[in-house]
Write a protein that holds these residues in place. Structure first.
Motif, mmCIF file in Angstrom:
data_model
loop_
_atom_site.group_PDB
_atom_site.id
_atom_site.type_symbol
_atom_site.label_atom_id
_atom_site.label_comp_id
_atom_site.label_asym_id
_atom_site.label_seq_id
_atom_site.Cartn_x
_atom_site.Cartn_y
_atom_site.Cartn_z
ATOM 1 N N GLY A 97 0.817 -1.211 0.000
ATOM 2 C CA GLY A 97 0.000 0.000 0.000
ATOM 3 C C GLY A 97 0.847 1.255 0.000
ATOM 4 N N PHE A 98 0.275 2.336 0.529
ATOM 5 C CA PHE A 98 1.029 3.572 0.690
ATOM 6 C C PHE A 98 2.038 3.397 1.819
ATOM 7 C CE2 PHE A 98 -3.017 5.136 -1.097
ATOM 8 C CZ PHE A 98 -2.524 5.783 -2.218
ATOM 9 N N VAL A 141 -2.704 -0.141 -9.252
ATOM 10 C CA VAL A 141 -4.048 0.060 -9.791
ATOM 11 C C VAL A 141 -4.554 1.495 -9.621
ATOM 12 C CG1 VAL A 141 -6.466 -0.644 -9.579
ATOM 13 C CG2 VAL A 141 -4.660 -2.354 -9.401
ATOM 14 N N GLY A 142 -4.443 2.024 -8.402
ATOM 15 C CA GLY A 142 -5.166 3.249 -8.121
ATOM 16 C C GLY A 142 -4.350 4.412 -7.621
ATOM 17 N N TYR A 143 -5.080 5.434 -7.198
ATOM 18 C CA TYR A 143 -4.486 6.621 -6.603
ATOM 19 C C TYR A 143 -5.559 7.350 -5.798
ATOM 20 C CZ TYR A 143 -6.776 9.343 -10.316
ATOM 21 O OH TYR A 143 -7.702 9.901 -11.154
ATOM 22 N N ILE A 144 -5.102 8.286 -4.973
ATOM 23 C CA ILE A 144 -5.974 9.182 -4.210
ATOM 24 C C ILE A 144 -5.554 10.604 -4.571
ATOM 25 C CG2 ILE A 144 -6.626 9.991 -1.904
ATOM 26 C CD1 ILE A 144 -7.418 7.136 -2.125
ATOM 27 N N ASN A 148 -5.505 18.911 -3.662
ATOM 28 C CA ASN A 148 -4.554 19.250 -4.736
ATOM 29 C C ASN A 148 -3.254 18.440 -4.693
ATOM 30 O OD1 ASN A 148 -6.217 21.205 -5.970
ATOM 31 N ND2 ASN A 148 -5.609 22.689 -4.407
ATOM 32 N N LYS A 149 -3.279 17.280 -4.075
ATOM 33 C CA LYS A 149 -2.101 16.418 -4.013
ATOM 34 C C LYS A 149 -2.519 15.004 -4.428
ATOM 35 C CE LYS A 149 1.753 15.106 -1.097
ATOM 36 N NZ LYS A 149 2.334 15.110 0.231
ATOM 37 N N THR A 150 -1.700 14.387 -5.292
ATOM 38 C CA THR A 150 -1.981 13.035 -5.748
ATOM 39 C C THR A 150 -1.068 12.056 -5.030
ATOM 40 O OG1 THR A 150 -2.667 13.857 -7.908
ATOM 41 C CG2 THR A 150 -2.116 11.515 -7.755
ATOM 42 N N HIS A 151 -1.666 11.011 -4.466
ATOM 43 C CA HIS A 151 -0.932 9.944 -3.762
ATOM 44 C C HIS A 151 -1.057 8.663 -4.593
ATOM 45 C CE1 HIS A 151 -0.885 12.495 -0.146
ATOM 46 N NE2 HIS A 151 -2.123 12.798 -0.492
#
Length: 152
Positions: A97-98, A141-144, A148-151
């Motif tokens: 994960g993160f 697969v994904g992101y959050i 204004n910030k992409t993880h």
């Protein structure tokens, strides 16, 4: 020829009884309904921030309820209700994960969020909530996208 136990009826009856007992003692194999997952991107509003959980393998998850405002990407055209509250699980703290919690989400109730991940429709979801689920919100697969910030 005469059998010592009669003409075979007793043996047949014993065989049937043993088979019935074996079948009755064998645990029923439940058919697991096929769980389909779809990769989607949604924009929504964080409705509630829940306590984190830890699964038995050590994975930690931030958990949220997000109200879907708009579906941004839905290549398989899965039915996603607008204004539906979905359960979002964000894995963190391990290689899957993160690296760490996204602390900025703790005070995110009422704020806009964009999420890409694997979507499980509520009809196939497991657990007490019986809500649609969005998970695998991390690479590959994904992101959050929040504040204004992409993880990834």
């Amino acid at each position: 020829m005469q059998w010592p136990w009669g003409n075979g009826w007793v043996l047949l009856l014993l065989t049937v009884v043993v088979l019935v007992v074996l079948v009755a003692c064998t645990p029923a194999v439940k058919e697991k309904k096929e769980q389909k997952e779809y990769v989607v991107t949604v924009e929504g509003t964080i409705m509630k921030v829940l306590e984190d959980d830890t699964d038995t393998k050590g994975g930690k998850h931030q958990r949220l309820f997000v109200r879907v405002n708009k579906v941004l990407d839905n290549p398989e055209d899965v039915r996603i209700e607008r204004k539906e509250d979905i359960f979002v699980a964000i894995r963190y703290g391990d290689k899957d994960g993160f690296p760490q919690r996204l602390k900025e989400l703790d005070k995110g109730e009422g704020k806009r969020i964009e999420i890409r991940g694997r979507y499980i429709p509520k009809e196939q979801a497991v657990g007490n909530e019986k809500k649609s689920v969005l998970h695998f919100t991390h690479k590959p697969v994904g992101y959050i996208r929040f504040d204004n910030k992409t993880h990834r």
